[in-house]
Enzyme design. Structure first.
Site, PDB file in Angstrom:
ATOM      1  N   ASP A 173     -17.438  -3.404 -24.298  1.00  0.00           N
ATOM      2  CA  ASP A 173     -18.690  -2.596 -23.556  1.00  0.00           C
ATOM      3  C   ASP A 173     -18.841  -3.113 -22.480  1.00  0.00           C
ATOM      4  OD1 ASP A 173     -19.942  -5.136 -24.091  1.00  0.00           O
ATOM      5  OD2 ASP A 173     -21.269  -4.171 -25.640  1.00  0.00           O
TER       6      ASP A 173
ATOM      7  N   HIS B 252      -9.526 -11.563 -27.514  1.00  0.00           N
ATOM      8  CA  HIS B 252     -10.077 -12.751 -27.006  1.00  0.00           C
ATOM      9  C   HIS B 252      -9.638 -13.968 -27.936  1.00  0.00           C
ATOM     10  CE1 HIS B 252     -12.950 -15.353 -24.846  1.00  0.00           C
ATOM     11  NE2 HIS B 252     -13.238 -15.952 -25.964  1.00  0.00           N
TER      12      HIS B 252
HETATM   13  C1  GRF Z   1      -4.988 -14.460 -24.164  1.00  0.00           C
HETATM   14  O1  GRF Z   1      -5.216 -15.625 -24.821  1.00  0.00           O
HETATM   15  C2  GRF Z   1      -6.132 -13.264 -24.247  1.00  0.00           C
HETATM   16  O2  GRF Z   1      -6.830 -13.692 -25.630  1.00  0.00           O
HETATM   17  C3  GRF Z   1      -6.729 -13.546 -23.260  1.00  0.00           C
HETATM   18  O3  GRF Z   1      -5.770 -13.595 -22.120  1.00  0.00           O
HETATM   19  C4  GRF Z   1      -4.646 -14.365 -22.713  1.00  0.00           C
HETATM   20  C5  GRF Z   1      -3.428 -13.797 -22.373  1.00  0.00           C
HETATM   21  O4  GRF Z   1      -3.219 -13.639 -21.111  1.00  0.00           O
HETATM   22  N1  GRF Z   1      -7.741 -12.253 -23.060  1.00  0.00           N
HETATM   23  P1  GRF Z   1      -1.619 -13.271 -20.593  1.00  0.00           P
HETATM   24  O5  GRF Z   1      -1.228 -12.220 -21.610  1.00  0.00           O
HETATM   25  O6  GRF Z   1      -0.900 -14.573 -20.948  1.00  0.00           O
HETATM   26  O7  GRF Z   1      -1.974 -12.930 -19.044  1.00  0.00           O
END
Ligand code: GRF
Length: 215
Positions: free
Chosen positions: A163, A126
């Site tokens: 989770d 995240h």
């Molecule tokens: C990243 O910022 C990650 O933290 C979140 O989705 C973003 C990446 O998406 N979960 P992508 O790899 O560019 O599709």
């Protein structure tokens, strides 16, 4: 003459292949995170292999990246399933069938309500320092806008075991970055993403050598 203390003879490369952690990568969009994993595996910085890339959408750049890398892909659309549980079971089944051992969410925009057998084997990343700025609706640019609006001095990324709630579960590692004067959501996003590119492989590598698990 062989003695009891000698390790059994192995064919060349056998150990490395057996020990390499097999990933199932879950995507919904651009797949930059997927690309980072592909690149690092390719240049030897990450000891892992990708068994399957599962996308919740067809025609997204992430699927193209997977195909270009010669990886098996599968499109599983949320709307084709009755509820989150049925969708989660379908994803888990695909991961099982392809031989993945660890599911890595990489910009996956749905809830992965995984069945019990996958507990402790699903990771998420995240783009903020959870528990702040996480949960349903906090994705992409919105996260960085909220961080800037709150006047935070630092942000970063969080790798955590998933989770059954959005952006929730035990934290495996976090990397911090500063929020700089004049930052825009885009400039902050770029700095955080650079941290993500280090954090995810590092977390996977820890799991691969047995140094991290969800007890
Ligand atoms: C990243 O910022 C990650 O933290 C979140 O989705 C973003 C990446 O998406 N979960 P992508 O790899 O560019 O599709």
């Amino acid at each position: 003459m062989s003695t009891a203390s000698e390790p059994p003879a192995r064919k060349e490369g056998e150990e490395a292949v057996r020990d390499r952690i097999r990933l199932g990568v879950l995507i919904s969009g651009t797949g930059r995170t997927l690309q980072n994993l592909i690149d690092r595996i390719r240049d030897g910085r990450l000891e892992a292999e990708i068994s399957v890339v599962i996308s919740s959408r067809d025609g997204v750049p992430g699927i193209e990246r997977a195909r270009e890398a010669g990886l098996p892909t599968s499109v599983l659309r949320r709307r084709e399933y009755r509820d989150d549980e049925e969708y989660g079971e379908a994803i888990a089944r695909e991961l099982d069938v392809r031989g993945a051992r660890l599911a890595v969410m990489a910009g996956f925009l749905h809830l992965f309500r995984f069945p019990e057998r996958w507990k402790g084997r699903v990771l998420n990343i995240h783009p903020a320092l959870l528990p702040k700025y996480g949960g349903k609706g906090f994705y992409g640019r919105r996260v960085h806008e909220a961080v800037l609006a709150a006047g935070e001095r630092e942000s970063g990324c969080t790798v955590h075991w998933a989770d059954l709630e959005y952006d929730h579960g035990p934290v495996l590692l976090q990397k911090k970055v500063p929020v700089l004067p004049g930052d825009t959501p885009e400039s902050l996003a770029e700095r955080v993403f650079a941290a993500e590119c280090e954090a995810y492989p590092e977390a996977i590598e820890r799991i691969g050598r047995g140094a991290a698990r969800w007890d």
